[in-house]
Design an enzyme around this catalytic site. Structure first.
Site, mmCIF file in Angstrom:
data_model
loop_
_atom_site.group_PDB
_atom_site.id
_atom_site.type_symbol
_atom_site.label_atom_id
_atom_site.label_comp_id
_atom_site.label_asym_id
_atom_site.label_seq_id
_atom_site.Cartn_x
_atom_site.Cartn_y
_atom_site.Cartn_z
ATOM 1 N N ASP A 31 0.872 -1.315 0.079
ATOM 2 C CA ASP A 31 -0.100 -0.084 -0.065
ATOM 3 C C ASP A 31 0.983 1.096 -0.024
ATOM 4 O OD1 ASP A 31 -2.369 1.688 0.080
ATOM 5 O OD2 ASP A 31 -2.701 1.147 2.358
ATOM 6 N N GLY A 32 0.181 2.450 -0.610
ATOM 7 C CA GLY A 32 0.982 3.531 -0.508
ATOM 8 C C GLY A 32 1.557 4.093 -1.775
ATOM 9 N N THR A 77 -10.727 -7.285 -5.760
ATOM 10 C CA THR A 77 -11.906 -7.437 -6.444
ATOM 11 C C THR A 77 -12.600 -5.823 -6.331
ATOM 12 O OG1 THR A 77 -12.583 -8.262 -4.310
ATOM 13 C CG2 THR A 77 -12.485 -9.778 -6.363
ATOM 14 N N ASN A 79 -10.826 -3.175 -6.539
ATOM 15 C CA ASN A 79 -10.017 -2.023 -7.307
ATOM 16 C C ASN A 79 -10.431 -1.621 -8.432
ATOM 17 O OD1 ASN A 79 -6.858 -3.130 -6.115
ATOM 18 N ND2 ASN A 79 -8.037 -1.515 -5.345
ATOM 19 N N GLU A 218 0.885 -13.321 12.391
ATOM 20 C CA GLU A 218 1.441 -12.212 12.793
ATOM 21 C C GLU A 218 1.063 -11.067 12.095
ATOM 22 O OE1 GLU A 218 2.621 -11.514 16.102
ATOM 23 O OE2 GLU A 218 2.237 -13.926 16.449
#
Ligand code: FPP
Length: 259
Positions: A31-32, A77, A79, A218
């Site tokens: 992301d980003g 799905t 996007n 985690e």
């Protein structure tokens, strides 16, 4: 944006060679990209392009760290709701990645899978998925799994539909449905459970990624935009992981007091 120290105290843990096991399966929500581009006055697509470079570096880092599986979220799905030009660019980048990198990855013994919903995918992408699967199916050195047109809920729904069809056809009894049957009907059926899920960009969300496979993962939320992510960040993340205490719902043997 929260600092990395507030969510993941990497600096306190980044000693090489710490105790604990390396994760077998690392999944990443890359992301980003948009914010990276925006900060430079560039179109969002430039961020996605740089994101592919970060992916290349991450593949190399994971291989060197003896991780077995890297699974990345490259198109969800959801996007499809983005502007058409951006959707087209993400499809084009996948094609370019396969065109440019598949032979090299194959020579290095990397198995490449592209998985997700096949609904609505054009013929050339379906061909690409087959090409990756068939060319690299026997490779054992490392696994790159690209979630494309992927949604965790859709994956579970489709698994339920396939199981229901098996029950209706008499191939399966309702009583025999267990976690392993569910797993076998997932798009990601041949992937092990995720040990470590990383999300970059400081957002604290799962966003419908690998809902079944992350049950005991985690989680690490890093305050780095994906295009800036590299080898050192992955090494630090693995060191942090090694210091996490995973109990899978149980209790550490040393904490059990016999009555
Ligand atoms: C999220 O950032 C990223 C995506 C939706 C796409 C990720 C795709 C790539 C890294 C490149 C293509 C991948 C392959 C496998 C070739 P964002 O656009 O939501 O960023 P923002 O939150 O800053 O707007």
């Amino acid at each position: 944006m929260s600092s990395i120290a507030s969510t993941t105290p990497i600096a306190q843990h980044s000693k090489v060679g710490d105790e604990g096991h390396a994760p077998k399966h690392v999944a990443v929500i890359m992301d980003g990209n948009g914010r990276w581009a925006q900060a430079r006055g560039l179109p969002r697509i430039a961020g996605h392009k740089e994101g592919v470079e970060a992916l290349r570096k991450t593949v190399d880092a994971c291989k060197a760290l003896a991780i077995e599986h890297l699974t990345v979220f490259s198109f969800s799905t959801e996007n499809w709701r983005r502007p058409k030009a951006e959707v087209d660019a993400l499809f084009a980048l996948l094609k370019l990645f396969v065109k440019k990198d598949l032979n090299r990855l194959h020579k290095e013994g990397v198995r490449v899978r592209i998985f997700g919903s096949l609904d609505g995918l054009p013929a050339d992408i379906l061909k690409l998925i087959d090409e990756c699967e068939s060319k690299t199916a026997q490779n054992k050195v490392f696994n790159v799994n690209i979630a494309f047109n992927y949604g965790g809920r859709a994956e579970i729904v489709e698994a339920a539909q396939k199981i229901a069809a098996d029950v209706q056809a008499g191939r399966l009894s309702p009583e025999s449905i267990d976690e392993s049957i569910m797993q076998q009907h997932m798009w990601s059926s041949d992937l092990p459970d995720v040990d470590l899920l990383i999300r970059t960009s400081g957002e604290l969300r799962i966003s419908n990624f690998l809902l079944w496979g992350i049950a005991y993962s985690e989680l690490m939320f890093l305050d780095i935009l994906w295009p800036d992510f590299g080898k050192v960040d992955m090494e630090r993340a693995i060191d942090v992981f090694k210091n996490r205490n995973r109990r899978f719902g149980g209790v550490e043997p040393s904490k059990v007091i016999e009555s």
